[in-house]
Write a protein that holds these residues in place. Structure first.
Motif, mmCIF file in Angstrom:
data_model
loop_
_atom_site.group_PDB
_atom_site.id
_atom_site.type_symbol
_atom_site.label_atom_id
_atom_site.label_comp_id
_atom_site.label_asym_id
_atom_site.label_seq_id
_atom_site.Cartn_x
_atom_site.Cartn_y
_atom_site.Cartn_z
ATOM 1 N N SER A 171 3.138 -17.814 -24.582
ATOM 2 C CA SER A 171 3.546 -19.189 -23.856
ATOM 3 C C SER A 171 4.707 -19.411 -24.562
ATOM 4 C CB SER A 171 2.571 -20.288 -24.552
ATOM 5 O OG SER A 171 2.591 -20.434 -25.842
ATOM 6 N N LEU A 172 5.667 -20.401 -23.793
ATOM 7 C CA LEU A 172 7.102 -20.725 -24.163
ATOM 8 C C LEU A 172 7.072 -21.379 -25.783
ATOM 9 C CD1 LEU A 172 9.914 -20.789 -23.262
ATOM 10 C CD2 LEU A 172 9.461 -23.310 -22.505
ATOM 11 N N SER A 173 5.932 -22.046 -26.147
ATOM 12 C CA SER A 173 5.920 -22.502 -27.395
ATOM 13 C C SER A 173 5.763 -21.420 -28.357
ATOM 14 C CB SER A 173 4.626 -23.640 -27.429
ATOM 15 O OG SER A 173 3.616 -22.866 -27.135
ATOM 16 N N ALA A 174 5.073 -20.262 -28.111
ATOM 17 C CA ALA A 174 4.942 -19.057 -29.124
ATOM 18 C C ALA A 174 6.195 -18.340 -28.853
ATOM 19 C CB ALA A 174 3.698 -18.371 -28.725
ATOM 20 N N LEU A 175 6.754 -18.063 -27.829
ATOM 21 C CA LEU A 175 7.703 -17.142 -27.318
ATOM 22 C C LEU A 175 8.980 -17.476 -28.085
ATOM 23 C CD1 LEU A 175 8.618 -14.736 -25.680
ATOM 24 C CD2 LEU A 175 9.278 -16.287 -23.913
ATOM 25 N N ILE A 176 9.456 -18.658 -28.123
ATOM 26 C CA ILE A 176 10.568 -19.411 -28.692
ATOM 27 C C ILE A 176 10.764 -19.224 -30.372
ATOM 28 C CG2 ILE A 176 11.825 -21.317 -29.600
ATOM 29 C CD1 ILE A 176 11.177 -22.394 -26.776
ATOM 30 N N PRO A 177 9.744 -19.200 -31.003
ATOM 31 C CA PRO A 177 9.766 -18.722 -32.315
ATOM 32 C C PRO A 177 9.855 -17.243 -32.787
ATOM 33 C CG PRO A 177 7.657 -20.106 -32.112
ATOM 34 C CD PRO A 177 8.461 -20.377 -30.816
ATOM 35 N N PHE A 178 9.007 -16.632 -31.745
ATOM 36 C CA PHE A 178 8.966 -15.114 -31.990
ATOM 37 C C PHE A 178 10.144 -14.469 -31.731
ATOM 38 C CE2 PHE A 178 8.134 -11.183 -29.609
ATOM 39 C CZ PHE A 178 7.614 -10.397 -30.813
ATOM 40 N N LEU A 179 11.035 -14.939 -30.885
ATOM 41 C CA LEU A 179 12.347 -14.534 -30.388
ATOM 42 C C LEU A 179 13.263 -14.866 -31.726
ATOM 43 C CD1 LEU A 179 12.763 -14.594 -26.308
ATOM 44 C CD2 LEU A 179 12.021 -12.743 -27.862
ATOM 45 N N THR A 180 13.295 -16.211 -31.934
ATOM 46 C CA THR A 180 14.235 -16.773 -32.919
ATOM 47 C C THR A 180 13.787 -15.967 -34.062
ATOM 48 O OG1 THR A 180 13.914 -18.994 -32.078
ATOM 49 C CG2 THR A 180 14.626 -18.646 -34.395
ATOM 50 N N GLY A 181 12.714 -15.569 -34.423
ATOM 51 C CA GLY A 181 12.667 -14.559 -35.872
ATOM 52 C C GLY A 181 12.834 -13.052 -35.557
ATOM 53 N N LEU A 182 12.785 -12.755 -34.349
ATOM 54 C CA LEU A 182 13.331 -11.298 -34.214
ATOM 55 C C LEU A 182 14.843 -11.455 -34.378
ATOM 56 C CD1 LEU A 182 10.936 -10.288 -31.314
ATOM 57 C CD2 LEU A 182 11.462 -9.148 -33.623
ATOM 58 N N PHE A 183 15.651 -12.514 -33.728
ATOM 59 C CA PHE A 183 16.852 -12.477 -34.126
ATOM 60 C C PHE A 183 17.412 -12.548 -35.217
ATOM 61 C CE2 PHE A 183 20.690 -15.621 -34.417
ATOM 62 C CZ PHE A 183 21.596 -14.938 -33.516
ATOM 63 N N LEU A 184 16.731 -13.540 -36.075
ATOM 64 C CA LEU A 184 17.227 -13.728 -37.601
ATOM 65 C C LEU A 184 16.809 -12.319 -38.208
ATOM 66 C CD1 LEU A 184 15.441 -17.073 -38.274
ATOM 67 C CD2 LEU A 184 18.094 -16.326 -38.014
ATOM 68 N N PHE A 185 15.721 -11.536 -37.789
ATOM 69 C CA PHE A 185 15.375 -10.197 -38.404
ATOM 70 C C PHE A 185 16.501 -9.487 -38.033
ATOM 71 C CE2 PHE A 185 12.630 -6.336 -38.453
ATOM 72 C CZ PHE A 185 12.661 -6.187 -39.756
ATOM 73 N N GLY A 186 17.032 -9.389 -36.968
ATOM 74 C CA GLY A 186 18.266 -8.546 -36.615
ATOM 75 C C GLY A 186 19.358 -8.816 -37.294
ATOM 76 N N ILE A 187 19.679 -9.767 -37.687
ATOM 77 C CA ILE A 187 20.808 -10.420 -38.489
ATOM 78 C C ILE A 187 20.629 -9.619 -40.042
ATOM 79 C CG2 ILE A 187 22.058 -12.183 -39.628
ATOM 80 C CD1 ILE A 187 22.873 -12.023 -36.781
ATOM 81 N N VAL A 188 19.379 -10.048 -40.239
ATOM 82 C CA VAL A 188 18.933 -9.421 -41.514
ATOM 83 C C VAL A 188 19.153 -7.796 -41.824
ATOM 84 C CG1 VAL A 188 17.105 -8.989 -43.377
ATOM 85 C CG2 VAL A 188 17.318 -11.263 -42.380
ATOM 86 N N LEU A 189 18.656 -7.361 -40.742
ATOM 87 C CA LEU A 189 18.856 -5.538 -40.785
ATOM 88 C C LEU A 189 20.538 -5.342 -40.682
ATOM 89 C CD1 LEU A 189 15.961 -4.878 -38.450
ATOM 90 C CD2 LEU A 189 16.008 -4.381 -40.828
ATOM 91 N N THR A 190 21.069 -6.007 -39.980
ATOM 92 C CA THR A 190 22.815 -5.692 -40.011
ATOM 93 C C THR A 190 23.224 -5.900 -41.122
ATOM 94 O OG1 THR A 190 22.531 -6.332 -37.604
ATOM 95 C CG2 THR A 190 24.611 -6.209 -38.642
ATOM 96 N N PHE A 191 22.813 -6.943 -41.943
ATOM 97 C CA PHE A 191 23.531 -7.200 -43.197
ATOM 98 C C PHE A 191 23.050 -6.142 -44.119
ATOM 99 C CE2 PHE A 191 24.310 -12.028 -42.488
ATOM 100 C CZ PHE A 191 25.954 -11.914 -43.121
ATOM 101 N N ARG A 192 22.010 -5.511 -43.882
ATOM 102 C CA ARG A 192 21.492 -4.525 -44.778
ATOM 103 C C ARG A 192 22.276 -3.301 -44.566
ATOM 104 N NH1 ARG A 192 18.745 -4.482 -49.214
ATOM 105 N NH2 ARG A 192 20.332 -3.120 -49.853
ATOM 106 N N ARG A 193 22.666 -2.892 -43.365
ATOM 107 C CA ARG A 193 23.492 -1.871 -43.099
ATOM 108 C C ARG A 193 24.949 -2.233 -43.638
ATOM 109 N NH1 ARG A 193 25.889 0.997 -37.693
ATOM 110 N NH2 ARG A 193 26.785 2.616 -38.744
#
Length: 283
Positions: A171-193
């Protein structure tokens, strides 16, 4: 015009992978659509690996494509050290999450790990996580640095990484935090590199550790109480994935804060083979 090759590469590879996978259906019509889809994805990744060296020579003007995307196979000791640094950090993050739920009284039981579950967790790291890191933090990040510079490239790459995991069953209420978390995770992984001075092995260790350990948790190693607020396990009752939970997002934000401070002490971005803009070096 520089965007056209980037966009068209996977617009070509995905249909090619799907088309080739259909030949397997001709020989085995009992194969399920899910297995056929997985097979098509594997073929797509194999095609990607085949084209990658030529892409590096013509697009990035480099003869060492693996070094360019952060996979230095020459110094195996250094690669293992960086990998385990990332993996240990993932264990640290999972422990924080585990202690939070334990102290809150939301863990009913902790069981032993079965061998088949451990094997599946290792396969997740070796297979899916390795491929994702090669594509997103490796190839795509280099492309974004070439096209828009490092700072904006980090944002674009993380956004694409997030949207690539879109789930139509949420649902939209679940999708928004899910994609937000993945976006932040992408930032974390890029900083890791960045912190690892261009090496991708730390990203693989961090990403693989989180995915593999949580798989073990979700496979029965840890039983959460039915009273656990679903938004803390996230992102919904039907999908337990802490990347989209409130506590998960908070942990990612704190991680990014400390990674930025560490980055300010480690200096510039990796010595990329692409022509990154010197004015766009600080995220």
């Amino acid at each position: 015009m520089q965007w056209i090759p980037t966009i068209t590469l996977f617009l070509f590879l995905y249909p090619a992978g799907w088309f080739i996978s259909q030949f397997f259906f001709l020989f085995n019509r009992e194969i399920s659509s899910n297995n056929l889809s997985i097979l098509g994805t594997i073929i797509t990744f194999i095609l990607f690996l085949i084209l990658l060296p030529s892409w590096g020579r013509k697009r990035w003007k480099t003869n060492d494509i693996w070094l360019s995307i952060g996979l230095d196979f020459k110094n195996k000791y250094t690669a293992l050290k960086i990998f385990f640094n990332g993996f240990i950090f993932s264990v640290f993050l999972i422990i924080i999450l585990f202690i939070f739920f334990l102290l809150s009284g939301w863990i009913d039981r902790v069981d032993s790990i079965k061998f088949i579950q451990l094997l599946n967790a290792i396969l997740l790291i070796v297979g899916i996580v390795f491929a994702e890191e090669m594509i997103f933090r490796g190839w795509l990040m280099e492309e974004m640095v070439l096209l828009v510079g490092m700072r904006r490239g980090m944002i674009f790459q993380s956004a694409i990484f997030s949207l690539a995991h879109y789930r139509s069953d949420l649902s939209l209420s679940a999708l928004i935090p899910f994609l937000t978390g993945l976006f932040l995770f992408g930032i974390v992984l890029t900083f890791r590199r960045i912190i690892d001075k261009g090496s991708l092995w730390g990203c693989i260790g961090l990403h693989g550790g989180l995915v593999g350990i949580w798989y073990l948790f979700d496979s029965g190693m840890v039983s959460f109480s039915i009273d656990t607020p679903y938004f803390l396990l996230g992102p919904s009752r039907n999908m337990v994935n802490p990347i989209g939970s409130v506590i998960g997002i908070i942990i990612l934000l704190i991680t990014i804060f400390f990674q930025r401070r560490l980055f300010s002490r480690t200096g510039r971005f990796l010595a990329s083979t692409v022509n990154a803009s010197s004015k766009d070096e600080t995220p």
